[in-house]
Design a protein around this motif. Structure first.
Motif, PDB file in Angstrom:
ATOM      1  N   SER A 253      41.450  41.740  40.850  1.00  0.00           N
ATOM      2  CA  SER A 253      41.968  42.383  42.055  1.00  0.00           C
ATOM      3  C   SER A 253      41.831  43.897  41.938  1.00  0.00           C
ATOM      4  N   ALA A 254      41.655  44.541  43.096  1.00  0.00           N
ATOM      5  CA  ALA A 254      41.613  46.000  43.194  1.00  0.00           C
ATOM      6  C   ALA A 254      42.491  46.401  44.372  1.00  0.00           C
ATOM      7  N   GLU A 255      43.250  47.480  44.173  1.00  0.00           N
ATOM      8  CA  GLU A 255      44.268  47.822  45.168  1.00  0.00           C
ATOM      9  C   GLU A 255      44.416  49.334  45.285  1.00  0.00           C
ATOM     10  N   GLY A 256      44.681  49.769  46.490  1.00  0.00           N
ATOM     11  CA  GLY A 256      45.072  51.144  46.716  1.00  0.00           C
ATOM     12  C   GLY A 256      46.437  51.165  47.369  1.00  0.00           C
ATOM     13  N   SER A 257      47.312  52.105  46.961  1.00  0.00           N
ATOM     14  CA  SER A 257      48.644  52.180  47.542  1.00  0.00           C
ATOM     15  C   SER A 257      48.901  53.587  48.062  1.00  0.00           C
ATOM     16  N   TYR A 258      49.796  53.682  49.020  1.00  0.00           N
ATOM     17  CA  TYR A 258      50.139  54.965  49.633  1.00  0.00           C
ATOM     18  C   TYR A 258      51.647  55.143  49.544  1.00  0.00           C
ATOM     19  N   ASP A 259      52.077  56.285  48.976  1.00  0.00           N
ATOM     20  CA  ASP A 259      53.501  56.607  48.854  1.00  0.00           C
ATOM     21  C   ASP A 259      53.865  57.606  49.949  1.00  0.00           C
ATOM     22  N   ALA A 260      54.780  57.197  50.838  1.00  0.00           N
ATOM     23  CA  ALA A 260      55.106  58.032  51.990  1.00  0.00           C
ATOM     24  C   ALA A 260      55.890  59.277  51.599  1.00  0.00           C
ATOM     25  N   ASN A 266      47.121  55.898  45.518  1.00  0.00           N
ATOM     26  CA  ASN A 266      47.095  55.543  44.105  1.00  0.00           C
ATOM     27  C   ASN A 266      46.319  54.255  43.877  1.00  0.00           C
ATOM     28  N   PRO A 267      45.560  54.166  42.756  1.00  0.00           N
ATOM     29  CA  PRO A 267      44.750  52.977  42.473  1.00  0.00           C
ATOM     30  C   PRO A 267      45.441  51.989  41.531  1.00  0.00           C
ATOM     31  N   LYS A 268      45.040  50.718  41.650  1.00  0.00           N
ATOM     32  CA  LYS A 268      45.486  49.683  40.722  1.00  0.00           C
ATOM     33  C   LYS A 268      44.352  48.683  40.534  1.00  0.00           C
ATOM     34  N   LEU A 269      44.135  48.275  39.282  1.00  0.00           N
ATOM     35  CA  LEU A 269      43.136  47.273  38.946  1.00  0.00           C
ATOM     36  C   LEU A 269      43.765  46.232  38.034  1.00  0.00           C
ATOM     37  N   ALA A 270      43.383  44.970  38.208  1.00  0.00           N
ATOM     38  CA  ALA A 270      43.897  43.898  37.346  1.00  0.00           C
ATOM     39  C   ALA A 270      42.847  42.807  37.221  1.00  0.00           C
ATOM     40  N   ALA A 271      42.811  42.174  36.064  1.00  0.00           N
ATOM     41  CA  ALA A 271      41.871  41.079  35.846  1.00  0.00           C
ATOM     42  C   ALA A 271      42.435  40.131  34.796  1.00  0.00           C
ATOM     43  N   SER A 272      42.154  38.860  34.960  1.00  0.00           N
ATOM     44  CA  SER A 272      42.522  37.872  33.952  1.00  0.00           C
ATOM     45  C   SER A 272      41.423  36.814  33.869  1.00  0.00           C
ATOM     46  N   PHE A 273      41.296  36.235  32.686  1.00  0.00           N
ATOM     47  CA  PHE A 273      40.226  35.279  32.411  1.00  0.00           C
ATOM     48  C   PHE A 273      40.737  34.267  31.400  1.00  0.00           C
ATOM     49  N   SER A 274      40.358  33.015  31.582  1.00  0.00           N
ATOM     50  CA  SER A 274      40.658  32.009  30.571  1.00  0.00           C
ATOM     51  C   SER A 274      39.575  30.947  30.573  1.00  0.00           C
ATOM     52  N   ASP A 275      39.369  30.353  29.403  1.00  0.00           N
ATOM     53  CA  ASP A 275      38.391  29.271  29.281  1.00  0.00           C
ATOM     54  C   ASP A 275      38.701  28.476  28.026  1.00  0.00           C
ATOM     55  N   PHE A 903      52.995  51.509  50.753  1.00  0.00           N
ATOM     56  CA  PHE A 903      52.093  50.547  51.389  1.00  0.00           C
ATOM     57  C   PHE A 903      50.902  50.309  50.459  1.00  0.00           C
ATOM     58  N   GLN A 904      50.487  49.035  50.362  1.00  0.00           N
ATOM     59  CA  GLN A 904      49.412  48.662  49.451  1.00  0.00           C
ATOM     60  C   GLN A 904      48.372  47.837  50.198  1.00  0.00           C
ATOM     61  N   LEU A 905      47.112  48.104  49.901  1.00  0.00           N
ATOM     62  CA  LEU A 905      45.994  47.352  50.485  1.00  0.00           C
ATOM     63  C   LEU A 905      45.060  46.970  49.349  1.00  0.00           C
TER      64      LEU A 905
END
Length: 912
Positions: A253-260, A266-275, A903-905
């Motif tokens: 996931s990739a996300e941008g947020s706005y602080d009023a 502001n940016p956010k990145l997250a990733a997960s993997f399993s096998d 707010f986050q998108l």
């Protein structure tokens, strides 16, 4: 040897009890797993039973189940899962044989069980809740994504009876049944998490990103095999495992947020993997990064009121915060199954939380307490605090399960470390001035009344700079084992279980302080010391006019020109240093027996605590330091009884009696002290290493009725009889502190009790006509009433009743959601009522400080672009709810703070 000697009789008793219970001859084993027929995702919390023998258990997190010893014969294997059809299969168990089965469960009236999205999250939670022997609430990883929550604590506020404490508007600490965070325990993957905060045991769960988790479980009635250090509830965080799914899993996931408040993005990145490799080795990896700029506007009095009629204010302070908060979380988990009878795992966590904070403040102290709208003489101080704090948690947990012919053995060893570093920061840079006409308006949100001179940097002169450097380290090591065995007592299924645990904890705190003052004696001119030489832009402050800020770089430029050796504050640099070692040895024995639909679980836990602390005190009357050491130990026997009655397939009745303890926090136990003379007043501040642990006897009863599809209505009641609760108090003028004008410390109260009830209703409307099937509604309400007694004379003649500190009488949550193949919406609200923060004056309730009620509204919307790709929008704190604390009555400010909306998108890819 001291600890082992105390525990050896109990170990012998546990071993002997396992040998003396009569046992019917058993023959074979029954093992298997349960999955959704379409997605092949394992189903945790399914009720698995062998009908003719009344043997029951729930499937574990990877859908597996194990019946170790089953008499030879032909039986009916039954599997039940909320949202799925009841499954029945005839099995034949032979003598000393293994019977294996794979159950593929289909949905009840639909193609397959909902295992993803809002309904999937609800299904997983309700199944685990229904199957548990005790009172448990569960949030799955899917549920964490259905709300606009950035960390674990914010996700947990959706659980019945759970509310949270916020820091700068973000959820941080968790409250269960209205009780303070230090009354609850937090574990991850079966081991306690240490706290990076120097004075607390409570773990600030904002340091662990929600993206690293598989589920979070809140247990409100503890069984003897659980650590007993909880009054409200025990929170267990479980991280990802490759065997949670049968196939490769990717989540990005990739996300941008706005602080009023700060108008920042502001940016956010997250990733997960399993096998899973070679069918027996699983790897799960997860990482999360979030870099956020935000802030808050604050005005507070700290309770500095004079309540001689009419009420007058003594002090007030404006504060403006600018903060950058960066989180990095990394988890790497490994599972290995060398054969059918052994499972091994390694769970790792690294979480870093870096907080860069700049705080500008204006403090006004009137020469005499003043009325609102009245102008009078005052001293004003403009101040800067600028620091970076790096908090981190590292956790390594190794363990496994071995299934023998007659016994199941679980074992675990762990090491965890929490650390908080604040390297060389500006604790305070004070610029002072005096004014003849300063006032305020509004007793709830005070606004300063002053002329333009008050807001001019030229009016202020540098008085003092305080530089500090601090570090806290919390190390924990533990090892434990649990052994269990199932047998028949007559025709009744019986399980016995015993185990032991040893944990060692070392908490250290170090702080060095430098104070620079008397600058005129160092040759500086008034012009050089004028705040105009240090002034920055005026902050964006929404609670009135603020005036110029203070530039941190200019302060550091001055400090670097001064002699640090001459400025070291020996007193402050030593009295806050401490080392506290705490060793806990525990053992337990328990068992449960099934009598038709009634399960009786009983047992006892023993915990032995050995604590050693050392620090330094300073007595100004003797102008000398004194080393302080404390060495003490204590023990607790903690019995428990739990009843679980399945009233048909849809209703579960539970009742329990158990005993728990809560050990004092490290700040309360701190061995350092300061005794000083100030303006002919004798004052002291100190911790209390002699504090007793809080003890509680807990009674609970609950009824849960599971309705068609996915739905439950429940009601539960609880009563807690508490001894030795702890509160902060000023003992000056009382007892052995009769000669002190002020003596701030922590003391044990007498008795307290809490009476409460929880109501919850959850329903998805899959039984409705087509257009309504996507609706989901959840709500819960917790009501409690607490009474506690404090006294401040050794003979007990001076007492008064207070609410239990930090106890909310009402907490409630509600959410309304809708989901179909294309979109998902969820609107939620969280509420907690006021509670007592601090007893400021022992004999006068007018100065008690309360946190006011708080309600927050959040919203999340998702659009499913493809089966794997989702876009989402989240809105947090829609009503811009502030933090408010008051003194005695709601109209008298102690602290008011605004945070704004966020707010986050974002976009998310998950392969199913």
């Amino acid at each position: 040897m001291k600890q082992l000697g105390s525990l050896s009789p109990l170990y012998l008793a546990l071993f002997a009890s396992s040998l003396c219970i009569p046992n019917t001859s058993w023959a074979g084993r029954v093992e298997g797993s349960i999955k959704d027929v379409i997605t092949q995702i394992p189903l945790e919390g399914a009720m698995i039973s062998i009908e003719e023998l009344n043997l029951k258990q729930e499937s574990n997190r990877d859908g597996r189940f194990f019946f170790q010893e089953v008499p030879e014969g032909r039986y009916t294997l039954v599997a039940q899962y909320l949202g799925g059809q009841t499954y029945k299969q005839q099995i034949q168990v032979g003598e000393i044989s293994l019977t294996q089965t794979e159950i593929e469960l289909s949905g009840d009236g639909v193609e397959h069980i909902q295992v993803i999205g809002q309904r999937g999250a609800l299904s997983k939670s309700l199944n685990r809740q229904r199957a548990a022997d005790n009172l448990v609430s569960v949030l799955s990883a899917d549920a964490l994504g259905n709300f606009p929550d950035t960390n674990i604590s914010e996700a947990l506020q959706r659980v019945p009876g759970v509310s949270i404490e916020r820091d700068q508007g973000e959820g941080r600490f968790v409250r269960v049944r209205g009780m303070a965070p230090d009354y609850n325990s937090v574990s991850m993957n079966g081991t306690r998490l240490p706290s990076p905060d120097s004075d607390r045991r409570a773990v600030a769960l904002d340091v662990v990103p929600a993206d690293l988790l598989q589920s979070v479980e809140v247990t409100k009635t503890l069984t003897p095999d659980m650590d007993a250090d909880s009054l409200g509830g025990a929170i267990e965080v479980k991280s990802l495992s490759a065997f949670d799914r049968d196939e490769r899993y990717i989540n990005v996931s990739a996300e941008g947020s706005y602080d009023a408040m700060t108008e920042s993005s502001n940016p956010k990145l997250a990733a997960s993997f399993s096998d899973i490799y070679q069918d027996n080795f699983g790897v799960a990896l997860a990482a999360s990064w979030y870099d956020r700029d935000f802030g808050s506007d604050n005005v507070e009095t700290g309770g500095k009121w004079s309540f001689d009629e009419p009420a007058r204010l003594e002090e007030v302070e404006q504060r403006d915060y600018d903060i950058n908060r960066e989180r990095i979380g990394i988890g790497a988990n490994f599972d290995f199954r060398p054969n059918d009878n052994n499972d091994l795992y390694l769970r790792t966590l690294y979480s870093s939380f870096v907080d860069s904070e700049t705080r500008n403040s204006n403090e006004i102290k009137w020469d005499e307490a003043t009325l609102a709208d009245q102008l009078s003489a005052a001293e004003a101080t403009r101040s800067l605090k600028s620091r970076e704090e790096d908090q981190s948690i590292i956790s390594l947990v190794f363990g496994g399960e071995s299934r023998f012919d007659k016994w199941i053995l679980n074992y675990q060893a762990s090491w965890s470390r929490a650390q908080a570093d604040k390297p060389m920061y500006i604790g305070k840079a004070d610029f002072e001035a005096g004014f003849d006409e300063v006032g305020y308006q509004d007793s709830q949100v005070p606004k300063i009344i002053a002329d333009d001179r008050f807001y001019s940097a030229d009016e202020y002169q540098l008085a003092k700079i305080e530089i500090a450097d601090s570090s806290t380290v919390d190390n924990m090591m533990s090892g434990k084992f649990d052994a269990s065995k199932t047998m028949l007592l007559g025709e009744r299924p019986l399980e016995v279980k015993f185990g032991a645990k040893y944990s060692s904890r070392e908490k250290t705190n170090r702080e060095d302080v430098w104070i620079y003052k008397d600058f005129d004696e160092l040759g500086f001119t008034e012009q050089q010391l004028s705040m105009a030489a240090f002034a920055g832009n005026e902050p964006n402050y929404n609670l009135g006019r603020f005036g110029p800020s203070i530039n941190a770089d200019a302060v550091w430029d001055l400090v670097h020109r001064l002699d640090s050796d001459a400025a070291i504050d020996d007193i402050e640099s030593q009295i806050n240093d401490f080392d506290i070692d705490e060793d806990i040895a525990a053992a337990y024995v328990m068992g449960h027996i099934d009598i038709d639909n009634l399960r009786i679980l009983a047992g006892v836990r023993f915990e032995y605590t050995d604590m050693y602390s050392k620090g330094t005190g300073f007595d100004a009357s003797q102008d000398d330091f004194f080393a302080t050491t404390y060495d003490r130990d204590y023990q607790h026997w903690l019995p428990g009884l739990h009843l679980n009655y399945k009233w048909g397939d849809k209703t579960v009745v539970r009742a329990s009696w158990n005993n728990t303890i809560v050990r004092p926090t490290f700040g309360q136990l701190a061995p350092g002290y300061l005794i000083e003379q100030s303006d002919d007043e004798l004052e002291a501040a100190f911790g209390n290493p002699d504090l007793k642990a809080l003890e509680s006897m807990n009674w609970d009863i609950s009824v849960e009725h599971y309705m068609g599809g996915l739905g439950v209505v429940s009601v539960s009641g609880f009563y807690k009889d508490i001894s030795h609760f702890i509160y902060e108090a000023d003992l000056g003028g009382y007892g052995k502190y009769q000669d002190f004008d002020k003596a701030d410390t922590f003391v044990n109260g007498d008795d307290a009790n809490i009476l409460g009830m929880e109501l919850a209703y959850v329903q998805e409307f899959g039984f409705m006509p087509e257009g309504w099937r996507g609706l989901i509604f959840t709500t819960n309400l917790t009501l409690s009433d607490s009474t506690a007694e404090i006294n401040w004379q050794d003979d007990g003649t001076q007492t008064r009743d207070i609410p239990l500190p930090s106890q909310s009488e009402v907490s409630a949550n509600a959410s309304f959601g809708y989901e179909n193949a294309y979109v998902s919406f969820r609107f939620s609200a969280a509420y907690k009522s006021e509670y007592l923060l601090e007893v400021a004056e022992l004999d006068d309730a007018a100065f008690d400080i309360y946190q006011d009620a708080h309600t927050q509204y959040d919203f999340v919307a998702k659009g499913f672009i493809t089966e794997d790709l989702t876009v989402y929008f989240k809105a947090i704190n829609l009503s811009d709810e502030p933090f408010y604390a008051y003194t005695g009555q709601n109209r008298y400010n102690a602290q008011y703070e605004e945070y704004g909306r966020t707010f986050q998108l974002g976009i998310q890819y998950i392969n199913f």
